[in-house]
Scaffold this motif. Structure first.
Motif, short mmCIF file in Angstrom:
data_model
loop_
_atom_site.label_atom_id
_atom_site.label_comp_id
_atom_site.label_asym_id
_atom_site.label_seq_id
_atom_site.Cartn_x
_atom_site.Cartn_y
_atom_site.Cartn_z
N LYS A 110 0.83 -1.20 0.00
CA LYS A 110 0.00 0.00 0.00
C LYS A 110 0.87 1.25 0.00
CE LYS A 110 -3.78 0.10 2.30
NZ LYS A 110 -4.81 0.16 3.34
N ASN A 111 0.29 2.33 -0.51
CA ASN A 111 0.94 3.63 -0.48
C ASN A 111 0.08 4.59 0.34
OD1 ASN A 111 3.22 3.09 -2.19
ND2 ASN A 111 1.73 2.87 -3.84
N HIS A 125 0.48 2.03 9.64
CA HIS A 125 -0.20 0.89 9.01
C HIS A 125 0.52 -0.41 9.33
CE1 HIS A 125 -2.14 -1.63 5.98
NE2 HIS A 125 -0.93 -1.97 5.58
#
Length: 167
Positions: free
Chosen positions: A81-82, A92
């Motif tokens: 994920k970005n 995260h």
């Protein structure tokens, strides 16, 4: 730029630390301890250095199309994920690590040229002890997302919202 990073990371941004220096510091810590430092590669701004079960590891953080993410080999990139900012990226993986611990599993992170790194982020390594004020802010932010509904003065709510993270 450096002062704003220090403010944002609240003490776990170590600045121009080399990978060797980061390794020496992290060798003295427990698995899952991490810090953010300047990247030695001019193509990247930052690097996450973390103590893994096999010793300290360094993961470059790339900035691409307005988002931050870990650098990884092409095959693993779609799985990663970005995020809008670096703290959200790290947070995260901290939360993923906590979920994986309760499930007795490990959270998968980037694949480098040589290996897959099972990333376990449990606690930031502070360059200096955070203020009691900041530590209280973290605890409150961990406890509720409804800061505006708390029976607190507006100035205190503003302070809590300036750093909405759990680290």
């Amino acid at each position: 730029f450096t002062l704003s990073l220090f403010f944002l990371f609240q003490g776990w941004y170590w600045g121009a630390l080399t990978s060797i220096e980061a390794r020496q510091i992290l060798n003295q810590t427990t698995e899952g301890t991490f810090l953010i430092r300047d990247s030695s590669n001019p193509e990247y701004l930052l690097t996450l250095s973390v103590k893994t079960s096999s010793g300290p590891a360094h993961l470059r953080i790339e900035y691409n199309e307005g988002k931050f993410g870990f650098d990884s080999v092409v095959l693993a990139k779609p799985k990663l994920k970005n995020f809008e900012d670096v703290v959200d990226l790290i947070q995260h993986y901290v939360l993923l690590s906590k979920s994986a611990q309760t499930a007795h599993d490990q959270s998968l992170a980037p694949v480098t040229k040589d290996t897959v790194i099972h990333l376990k982020l449990t606690k930031p390594l502070y360059i200096a002890t955070p203020s009691l004020q900041h530590l209280c802010r973290i605890i409150i932010n961990k406890s509720t997302k409804a800061i505006q509904e708390l029976p607190l003065p507006a100035r205190l709510k503003k302070y809590l919202l300036e750093y909405p993270f759990h680290l």
